[in-house]
Every structure is written in structure tokens, then in C-alpha cells.
Design an enzyme around this catalytic site. Structure first.
Site, mmCIF file in Angstrom:
data_model
loop_
_atom_site.group_PDB
_atom_site.id
_atom_site.type_symbol
_atom_site.label_atom_id
_atom_site.label_comp_id
_atom_site.label_asym_id
_atom_site.label_seq_id
_atom_site.Cartn_x
_atom_site.Cartn_y
_atom_site.Cartn_z
ATOM 1 N N ARG A 1 -57.599 -7.172 -8.575
ATOM 2 C CA ARG A 1 -57.756 -5.685 -8.719
ATOM 3 C C ARG A 1 -56.649 -5.027 -9.340
ATOM 4 N NH1 ARG A 1 -60.347 -4.278 -2.762
ATOM 5 N NH2 ARG A 1 -62.544 -4.606 -3.518
ATOM 6 N N LYS B 1 -43.098 27.723 4.582
ATOM 7 C CA LYS B 1 -43.732 28.758 4.272
ATOM 8 C C LYS B 1 -43.004 30.151 4.612
ATOM 9 C CE LYS B 1 -48.124 26.902 5.789
ATOM 10 N NZ LYS B 1 -48.992 26.957 7.070
ATOM 11 N N ILE C 1 -36.774 14.296 0.574
ATOM 12 C CA ILE C 1 -37.224 12.770 -0.020
ATOM 13 C C ILE C 1 -37.188 12.780 -1.372
ATOM 14 C CG2 ILE C 1 -38.507 12.403 2.401
ATOM 15 C CD1 ILE C 1 -40.956 12.469 0.386
ATOM 16 N N ASP C 2 -37.223 13.975 -2.127
ATOM 17 C CA ASP C 2 -37.752 13.989 -3.649
ATOM 18 C C ASP C 2 -36.393 13.715 -4.615
ATOM 19 O OD1 ASP C 2 -40.154 14.635 -2.920
ATOM 20 O OD2 ASP C 2 -39.556 16.691 -3.316
ATOM 21 N N ARG D 1 -58.577 0.378 -7.267
ATOM 22 C CA ARG D 1 -58.739 1.169 -6.158
ATOM 23 C C ARG D 1 -57.352 2.102 -6.075
ATOM 24 N NH1 ARG D 1 -62.911 -0.864 -5.920
ATOM 25 N NH2 ARG D 1 -63.882 -1.578 -3.924
ATOM 26 N N ARG E 1 -42.252 10.296 4.599
ATOM 27 C CA ARG E 1 -41.452 11.259 5.476
ATOM 28 C C ARG E 1 -41.323 10.832 6.811
ATOM 29 N NH1 ARG E 1 -43.414 16.875 3.147
ATOM 30 N NH2 ARG E 1 -43.544 17.438 5.236
ATOM 31 N N GLU F 1 -46.795 11.789 -7.891
ATOM 32 C CA GLU F 1 -47.740 12.991 -7.815
ATOM 33 C C GLU F 1 -47.631 13.840 -9.040
ATOM 34 O OE1 GLU F 1 -46.805 14.938 -3.862
ATOM 35 O OE2 GLU F 1 -45.008 15.438 -4.390
HETATM 36 O O1 F6P Z 1 -40.720 18.298 -0.982
HETATM 37 C C1 F6P Z 1 -40.940 17.086 -0.092
HETATM 38 C C2 F6P Z 1 -42.455 16.889 -0.391
HETATM 39 O O2 F6P Z 1 -42.826 15.834 0.496
HETATM 40 C C3 F6P Z 1 -43.156 16.713 -1.593
HETATM 41 O O3 F6P Z 1 -42.653 15.191 -2.117
HETATM 42 C C4 F6P Z 1 -44.468 16.962 -1.367
HETATM 43 O O4 F6P Z 1 -45.186 17.584 -2.835
HETATM 44 C C5 F6P Z 1 -44.570 18.116 -0.514
HETATM 45 O O5 F6P Z 1 -43.207 18.111 0.256
HETATM 46 C C6 F6P Z 1 -45.551 18.048 0.385
HETATM 47 O O6 F6P Z 1 -45.410 19.292 1.241
HETATM 48 P P1 F6P Z 1 -46.411 19.455 2.642
HETATM 49 O O7 F6P Z 1 -45.513 18.751 3.628
HETATM 50 O O8 F6P Z 1 -46.555 20.749 2.841
HETATM 51 O O9 F6P Z 1 -47.751 18.796 2.304
#
Ligand code: F6P
Length: 366
Positions: A178, A77, A142-143, A282, A291, A238
Site C-alpha cells: 500500500r 483564542k 512544535i512547528d 490509506r 504535541r 498540513e
Molecule cells: O502551532 C502548533 C499547532 O499544533 C499547529 O501545528 C497546528 O496547525 C495547530 O497548532 C493546531 O491547533 P489546535 O490545537 O487549535 O488544533
């Protein structure tokens, strides 16, 4: 270069397994040269409010490479160029506090900053480099979406965790006939979904780079019924988007956060699969599990190599650069390259071709 360099290090953005390994290698490699390292708390916050800056000694960091998270703390932030602050009227507004960071940096007699971060934090580091702070970047996320390096540290651990989760879902999905939809992180890149989906034996993988067609996803799932395979695993990044649709997100919400928080596409896909196929479905969101915890050996070693290389770049005076993996070596690229674009999955990558060859669908016509 001064005789006894005073090096600052911070960790910014979302945490990633391997951050402590970078810190350990930076401190030990600096100590070996008789240099000092100072830890900046919570990304750039510690350079705005400098009370928290701490001298890092070898005793404090030895063997922390196996521990997840970061001993320095982090935040996604606090961009000093756009800091969310409350004005006299109690409203939150953005202010540029970057000059204060630069002044504090010089007042503390620091010689350079090693900034460990993803695209957002390294963009800030690059902006400080342009304001005169000697900066070295270390690519974390991680991305795996940072340009200029073949891979970022943290990615291998996230993929391993996601793969293990998918492995575990097979038996429960199979027992109940499922469909299990697994949502993984990755922002606008499909690296985690692709690598874990292939390794974990998913039937369908949905990634941001390939907009998907729900009818094709369902056809693929129903194909299995004919041969008696009555369950399926669908891995969804996501940031995946249906053809003609939009990103599913939770809004920006938190003050000072620059990016919207993604998430929710897994549930949307699961609902649609259940409605179209009539199959019990599900969804699960792996979220921050990806992470957490100890880095894999690969990430640990890569992070140690990155940290140590960062110190060698300081020695060479190669500021404004980011360490980067260019197998078999760790080299460096200008920070400008790393922050200039997002590294997405190339549509002609052999991993993607492998997935198609072994029968995985991306929700697009073959
Ligand atoms: O960039 C790393 C990441 O873990 C993304 O994969 C995810 O969208 C985001 O950070 C999540 O952010 P936060 O930790 O603020 O929930």
C-alpha cells in the site's frame, strides 16, 4: 530593579512538550534569587480576570519537567488586543481589552512577564512590551517556525513522535503493498515533515515551501514497482499546497481564533494517488499526538535552559528580548526579530539537499 522581584509567567498558543520544564526552571532560578513567581492561567486570560493567579513555589514545580502540557493551561483564542466578546445584541465582536491587562499587571505589583509562546503569543507579548510591560519571551512551538532561534522547544518531541509513527507504518504498508500518506502538523513551515520524513524513510515529502505536482508524486511511487518495492510512505505537511492549488483547511470556526485550522491535505493527496496509480492507498493524520506526552531529553534540557536564561535576562534588565538557541549557547534576540517573519525551510538547507541526494522526492522535477 526591586529587591524582591515579582515575576509573572504565562504559556500561550498550542501546548508543546517542554512547557512545564520552562516553568520549573523559571520558578527554581527565581527562588534561588529570593524572587517570587506568579503563574497566569490560560495565556493572557488570567491577566484579564485575575482571580486565578497563583504563587508558584519550588514544591509545586520540582520535577514537572518530564510532564507534557502546561500546569498553567493555555489557549490560542484569547488575544486581549482583539478579544471576542458578546455584545448586548448577543453578537460576537472584537474588542481591545489590552488596557485592562496593563492595569491589572501594575495593580498586582508585578515587575515583569515571562511569556512562553509561539509566533501569535509572542506578538501579543511584544505589543504589551510596547505598552510598557517589561516582557521576556521564551520560544515554544512544535512547528519550529519562529525566527531568531535555531530551534524552538517542542519540535524535537514532535519529530520523534512522527518518526516513530512512520517507522511503524512501514511494516503494514509493505504487507499490503500500500501507499500510506501521513499528514503531520507544522502550519506554513515544513520542518516536522522534512525531519521526520527523512528519518523515517519516506519516499515522498510534501512541504509548504515546495508546491508539488501530483503527477511527479505518482511517478515517484510507481518507480518503486519496477524494482519490486511495491509500497511507499508519503509524508505531507498540513500546509503543503499543490502547484496552482490552495491551502486545505477547516476554516476559522472558533470565536476568537486568529488563524484558520489547517488539515485535510493528506486525504486529498491519498485520494489522488489512488485514482492516478490504482494503488491501494490509506491516509492518516497524526494530529495532536505530536504535541502530547513527555518531552524528549533534548526538549526537556532546552526548555530548562530557556527558563533559566529568561531569569538571567530579567536580572540584566534585558526586557523586550526573547531567549534563543544559538548553538552551543542560549542567548537572546529582540522580540521584534522573532515575531517579524516566519522561519520556513530554506530551499538550500543541507537537510533538504540530503533528502534529494538519498532519493526522496518533493513532488517537483529533480
Ligand atoms: O502551532 C502548533 C499547532 O499544533 C499547529 O501545528 C497546528 O496547525 C495547530 O497548532 C493546531 O491547533 P489546535 O490545537 O487549535 O488544533
Amino acid at each position: 530593579m526591586s529587591e524582591r522581584m515579582r515575576i509573572a509567567i504565562n504559556t500561550g498558543g498550542g501546548d508543546a512538550p517542554g512547557l512545564n520544564a520552562v516553568i520549573e526552571a523559571v520558578v527554581l532560578s527565581a527562588y534561588n534569587r529570593n524572587w517570587e513567581v506568579y503563574g497566569i492561567k490560560q495565556g493572557y486570560q488570567g491577566l484579564l480576570n485575575t482571580e486565578d493567579i497563583m504563587r508558584l513555589t519550588p514544591e509545586m514545580v520540582r520535577n514537572i519537567s518530564s510532564i507534557g502540557g502546561t500546569i498553567l493551561g493555555t489557549t490560542n483564542k484569547g488575544n486581549p488586543f482583539k478579544m471576542a466578546v458578546e455584545n448586548m445584541a448577543g453578537e460576537v465582536e472584537e474588542r481591545d481589552l489590552s488596557d485592562r491587562v496593563v492595569q491589572n499587571f501594575h495593580r498586582l505589583g508585578l515587575d515583569c512577564l515571562i511569556a512562553v509562546g509561539g509566533d501569535g503569543s509572542l506578538k501579543i507579548a511584544y505589543d504589551f512590551f510596547k505598552k510598557g510591560i517589561p516582557v521576556i519571551g521564551v520560544p515554544k512551538t512544535i512547528d519550529n517556525d519562529l525566527a531568531g532561534t535555531v530551534v524552538t522547544f517542542g519540535f524535537d518531541t514532535a519529530v520523534s513522535i512522527a518518526t516513530e509513527a512512520i517507522d511503524r507504518l512501514h511494516s503494514t504498508a509493505k504487507s499490503h503493498d500500500r501507499v500510506m500518506v501521513v499528514e503531520v502538523m507544522g502550519r506554513n513551515a515544513g520542518w516536522i515533515a522534512l525531519n521526520s520524513g527523512i528519518s523515517g524513510g519516506a519516499k515522498v515529502i510534501l512541504i509548504p515551501e515546495i508546491p508539488f505536482d501530483m503527477d511527479i508524486v505518482c511517478e515517484k511511487i510507481m518507480e518503486g514497482e519496477v524494482v519490486g518495492e511495491r509500497y511507499a510512505i508519503v509524508v505531507v505537511a498540513e500546509g503543503a499546497v499543490p502547484l496552482g492549488g490552495t491551502l486545505v483547511h477547516k476554516g476559522s470556526g472558533e470565536a476568537g481564533r486568529q488563524e484558520v485550522l489547517l488539515g485535510g491535505i493528506g486525504a486529498v493527496v491519498a485520494k489522488s494517488i489512488a485514482a492516478k496509480t490504482g494503488k491501494d492507498t490509506r491516509s492518516i493524520v497524526l494530529g495532536h499526538l505530536q504535541r502530547g506526552g513527555s518531552p524528549t531529553t533534548f526538549d526537556r534540557l532546552l526548555a530548562l535552559r530557556f527558563g533559566s536564561t529568561a531569569i538571567r535576562l530579567v536580572e540584566k534588565g534585558l526586557f523586550g528580548h526573547m531567549v534563543a538557541l544559538s548553538p552551543p549557547n542560549v542567548t537572546s534576540v529582540p522580540l521584534e526579530v522573532a515575531v517579524g517573519s516566519t522561519k520556513c525551510v530554506p530551499l538550500d538547507s543541507d537537510t533538504l539537499l540530503t533528502a534529494r541526494d538519498i532519493g526522496i522526492s518533493f513532488g517537483q522535477p529533480e
